[in-house]
Structure formats: structure tokens, C-alpha cells
Design a protein around this motif. Sequence first.
Motif, PDB file in Angstrom:
ATOM      1  N   TYR A 172      -2.816  -1.844   4.599  1.00 42.40           N
ATOM      2  CA  TYR A 172      -3.845  -0.793   4.619  1.00 42.40           C
ATOM      3  C   TYR A 172      -3.888  -0.319   6.206  1.00 42.40           C
ATOM      4  O   TYR A 172      -3.664   1.114   6.396  1.00 42.40           O
TER       5      TYR A 172
ATOM      6  N   VAL B 230       0.812  -1.318   0.167  1.00 38.73           N
ATOM      7  CA  VAL B 230      -0.021  -0.031  -0.115  1.00 38.73           C
ATOM      8  C   VAL B 230       0.848   1.214   0.162  1.00 38.73           C
ATOM      9  O   VAL B 230       1.641   1.130   0.718  1.00 38.73           O
TER      10      VAL B 230
ATOM     11  N   ARG C 285      -3.471  -7.511   2.575  1.00 37.83           N
ATOM     12  CA  ARG C 285      -3.886  -6.027   2.291  1.00 37.83           C
ATOM     13  C   ARG C 285      -4.491  -5.543   3.538  1.00 37.83           C
ATOM     14  O   ARG C 285      -4.061  -4.423   3.830  1.00 37.83           O
TER      15      ARG C 285
END
Lengths: 81, 146
Positions: B103, B27, B99
Motif C-alpha cells: 500500500y 495492490v 500489505r
Amino acid sequence: MKISVNTFGQLTDFFEPKLSLEINENAPIGEVFEKLVEINPQSKTLLENCRIAVDDNIIHEKEFNLKNNQEVFIMPPFSGG
Amino acid sequence: MSHLSDKPIVPSKYIENMHHPKAGAIVLFSGESRNHNEGKAVKYLEYEAHESLANKIIDEIIESAKKKWELHDVFCMHRTGKVDICESAVVIITLSSHRDEAYAANRYIIDRLKHEAPIWKKEYFEDGSIEWSKGCEHEHKESVDA
């Protein structure tokens, strides 16, 4: 004794970025604030919301005693990002 | 490493080398200089920092993020000096296996950086006015009474 004071951000509207202050031997940080308010009374509100650092350490107690030639950093609210 | 740069920071340049065999998620957050603030047209920004303390605090924030999430790598760079519109003021890259962690860690780092890193933004407006950004009010308990 003499200490050097560094100001940042909004505080530089009230003071030079670097200034030298004469304070009492082993004076607490609080005395630096009093001196700065004396120099520029309009800075009082902003100073009340400032953080202080000495030697890369943030100081939380206004009773913290300063040493001769120490460098003090007075930091208004941060606005990075 | 230093987390501050007085030269333009180009996000794509940094992410190019940020790959890791264990990372299924990368990210990248880029905080960019926008051309408006509170109804006023902004010409450009300028940042200043207490550099050694900002580096120390950003290091601490990254270490704290690494303890909270399993991160394979983290990158954080903040600008000082003049930042033109559409340039990055800050870039944060987080790598993790999945993810959710990438994040969450990225958000955690930028949120803490904004509140805790001694960095200040000055806004130069198109009408010629100049203002220091008011920024994040310090927690009262952490400020020193004048």
C-alpha cells in the motif's frame, strides 16, 4: 545560433508545440525565456512556473549555457495521473 | 520498459501476470477518467507527455520505492492520447510480502508521479469547452525564473 524549443500542456495555448529560436552563441537558458516573453508577453506568468529540460535532464539553473542545435523542453506544471 | 501507452490500458490484463511466490500482497491502483471535474461534466480526457523524460523519471521513482520498501515487483503504465470516461489513465501495481509495504509503495509512486512526471492532461467538457488541467504547481526552487 539556432535551438529548437518544445512546449507542452498549457504553454501550447501560447506557442506552437515546436519552434525554432535564434539566440546568442552559448546563451543561457534565461535568454530563451526572454525571447518567449517577447513573442507572447501573456505567457510570462506561466513561464515563471515552468521547468526546463535539455537532453532528458531537468535543468535547475537559468545560467545553464546552451549549444547550437540543442533541443530545449519547456514544461508547465505537470498534471498526470 | 516503457511506462507510457497510447492504447487503452486494462488493469485486469496486467495483474493477471503479476504474481510472485514471495508476495503475500498485491495492490493495484487505477487512476480512472471520471465524468465530472469542479462541477463540470467531462466528456473525455487527453494526455500528452515528454515521453523519454517521463520514462526516465518514472524509472527513478520506482527505483526509489524499491529502496524504501522490499518490493517483489512493480508495474506502472500511464496513458497518452484520448482516454474515455471509465478508462484507466494510470495503473500502478506493487507486490510485497505484506500489505503495509504494498500500500505504502503504491501511494508513494502515484504521489511522486503526479508531481514529477512530465505528463499533461487536457479536459474536454460536455459543454464544448476544453481546458488544460492546472495540475501540480512546481516547487518554486525547482522552477527557472523567467
